[in-house]
Design a protein around this motif. Structure first.
Motif, PDB file in Angstrom:
ATOM      1  N   PRO A  58       0.848  -1.181   0.125  1.00  0.00           N
ATOM      2  CA  PRO A  58       0.016  -0.001  -0.100  1.00  0.00           C
ATOM      3  C   PRO A  58       0.886   1.254  -0.146  1.00  0.00           C
ATOM      4  O   PRO A  58       0.442   2.262  -0.596  1.00  0.00           O
ATOM      5  CB  PRO A  58      -0.740  -0.147   1.068  1.00  0.00           C
ATOM      6  CG  PRO A  58       0.016  -1.155   2.119  1.00  0.00           C
ATOM      7  CD  PRO A  58       0.497  -1.879   1.217  1.00  0.00           C
ATOM      8  N   SER A  59       2.063   1.231   0.536  1.00  0.00           N
ATOM      9  CA  SER A  59       2.828   2.512   0.801  1.00  0.00           C
ATOM     10  C   SER A  59       3.533   2.964  -0.492  1.00  0.00           C
ATOM     11  O   SER A  59       4.123   3.815  -0.706  1.00  0.00           O
ATOM     12  CB  SER A  59       3.881   2.452   1.819  1.00  0.00           C
ATOM     13  OG  SER A  59       4.465   1.290   1.777  1.00  0.00           O
ATOM     14  N   VAL A  78      12.510  -8.427   5.965  1.00  0.00           N
ATOM     15  CA  VAL A  78      11.303  -9.178   6.699  1.00  0.00           C
ATOM     16  C   VAL A  78      10.502  -8.476   7.462  1.00  0.00           C
ATOM     17  O   VAL A  78      11.380  -7.715   8.525  1.00  0.00           O
ATOM     18  CB  VAL A  78      11.831 -10.510   7.278  1.00  0.00           C
ATOM     19  CG1 VAL A  78      10.591 -11.279   7.445  1.00  0.00           C
ATOM     20  CG2 VAL A  78      12.567 -11.320   6.169  1.00  0.00           C
ATOM     21  N   VAL A  79       9.519  -7.912   7.293  1.00  0.00           N
ATOM     22  CA  VAL A  79       8.599  -7.133   8.196  1.00  0.00           C
ATOM     23  C   VAL A  79       7.718  -8.431   9.082  1.00  0.00           C
ATOM     24  O   VAL A  79       7.413  -9.216   8.574  1.00  0.00           O
ATOM     25  CB  VAL A  79       7.834  -6.193   7.685  1.00  0.00           C
ATOM     26  CG1 VAL A  79       8.573  -5.201   7.125  1.00  0.00           C
ATOM     27  CG2 VAL A  79       6.859  -6.824   6.655  1.00  0.00           C
ATOM     28  N   VAL A  90      -0.078  -4.388   6.726  1.00  0.00           N
ATOM     29  CA  VAL A  90       0.834  -4.301   6.139  1.00  0.00           C
ATOM     30  C   VAL A  90       1.515  -2.977   5.934  1.00  0.00           C
ATOM     31  O   VAL A  90       2.908  -2.675   6.092  1.00  0.00           O
ATOM     32  CB  VAL A  90       0.864  -4.941   4.551  1.00  0.00           C
ATOM     33  CG1 VAL A  90       1.693  -4.769   3.760  1.00  0.00           C
ATOM     34  CG2 VAL A  90       0.240  -6.233   4.735  1.00  0.00           C
ATOM     35  N   ASP A  91       0.744  -1.876   5.816  1.00  0.00           N
ATOM     36  CA  ASP A  91       1.126  -0.759   5.519  1.00  0.00           C
ATOM     37  C   ASP A  91       1.987  -0.136   6.836  1.00  0.00           C
ATOM     38  O   ASP A  91       2.899   0.472   6.944  1.00  0.00           O
ATOM     39  CB  ASP A  91       0.131   0.414   5.430  1.00  0.00           C
ATOM     40  CG  ASP A  91       0.452   1.782   4.745  1.00  0.00           C
ATOM     41  OD1 ASP A  91       1.776   1.729   4.312  1.00  0.00           O
ATOM     42  OD2 ASP A  91      -0.220   2.672   4.906  1.00  0.00           O
ATOM     43  N   GLU A  92       1.582  -0.360   7.930  1.00  0.00           N
ATOM     44  CA  GLU A  92       1.994  -0.049   9.131  1.00  0.00           C
ATOM     45  C   GLU A  92       3.233  -0.845   9.572  1.00  0.00           C
ATOM     46  O   GLU A  92       4.292  -0.202  10.153  1.00  0.00           O
ATOM     47  CB  GLU A  92       0.938  -0.361  10.603  1.00  0.00           C
ATOM     48  CG  GLU A  92      -0.494   0.213  10.563  1.00  0.00           C
ATOM     49  CD  GLU A  92      -1.172  -0.110  11.696  1.00  0.00           C
ATOM     50  OE1 GLU A  92      -1.044  -0.948  12.170  1.00  0.00           O
ATOM     51  OE2 GLU A  92      -2.184   0.620  11.863  1.00  0.00           O
ATOM     52  N   GLU A  98      10.781   1.015   8.371  1.00  0.00           N
ATOM     53  CA  GLU A  98      11.398   1.716   7.733  1.00  0.00           C
ATOM     54  C   GLU A  98      12.233   1.134   6.408  1.00  0.00           C
ATOM     55  O   GLU A  98      13.381   1.591   6.233  1.00  0.00           O
ATOM     56  CB  GLU A  98      12.741   2.623   8.506  1.00  0.00           C
ATOM     57  CG  GLU A  98      11.830   3.387   9.809  1.00  0.00           C
ATOM     58  CD  GLU A  98      13.092   4.242  10.493  1.00  0.00           C
ATOM     59  OE1 GLU A  98      14.064   4.172  10.220  1.00  0.00           O
ATOM     60  OE2 GLU A  98      12.596   5.048  11.234  1.00  0.00           O
ATOM     61  N   VAL A  99      11.191   0.445   5.657  1.00  0.00           N
ATOM     62  CA  VAL A  99      11.986  -0.587   4.714  1.00  0.00           C
ATOM     63  C   VAL A  99      12.241   0.372   3.531  1.00  0.00           C
ATOM     64  O   VAL A  99      13.127   0.092   2.846  1.00  0.00           O
ATOM     65  CB  VAL A  99      10.659  -1.579   4.482  1.00  0.00           C
ATOM     66  CG1 VAL A  99      11.338  -2.511   3.247  1.00  0.00           C
ATOM     67  CG2 VAL A  99      10.508  -2.515   5.460  1.00  0.00           C
TER      68      VAL A  99
END
Length: 135
Positions: A58-59, A78-79, A90-92, A98-99
């Motif tokens: 989304p970002s 990896v988040v 996913v956005d948060e 800070e990918v």
């Protein structure tokens, strides 16, 4: 059971032996290498089967969609996500990790930016760059 041996080696041993460190997993950030979203980052949200995954970004402007693994380059990032996470989650997680900033600092991203900059140069700009390199 006699004659059956179990392997008690740590996973890191197998990673070092095989050389693989980037696995297709939920939360893995990937770079799209083909299609309408070429050049964008996305996050793997779910694994459909051996060749397809569900991605969301989304970002970065990638809509939630299924995509083949062949169209993805896996990155080192990896988040922390759960399987099937919502777009807001996913956005948060993407922003909290800070990918985008970490990606822009990598040599891979810098090389892609330099390649794009060189491709967008005009004829006179290419001449000036070549002249500056010679002199």
């Amino acid at each position: 059971v006699t004659g059956v041996q179990t392997c008690a080696l740590p996973i890191s041993y197998f990673q070092a032996y095989n050389g693989f460190t980037r696995f297709v997993e939920v939360g893995r950030v990937a770079y799209i290498n083909y299609g309408p979203d070429f050049g964008k980052l996305c996050t793997i949200v779910d694994i459909i089967d051996g060749k397809r995954v569900l991605v969301d970004g989304p970002s970065t402007g990638v809509k939630r969609q299924q995509i083949t693994v062949a169209r993805l380059y896996l990155t080192d990032f990896v988040v922390p996500l759960k399987r099937g996470a919502k777009t807001t989650e996913v956005d948060e997680a993407f922003k909290a990790g800070e990918v985008e900033n970490k990606w822009n600092e990598t040599a891979w991203a810098k090389k892609l930016a330099a390649r794009a900059k060189k491709a967008s140069m005009c004829d006179f700009c290419r001449f000036k760059a070549r002249f500056a390199k010679k002199h």
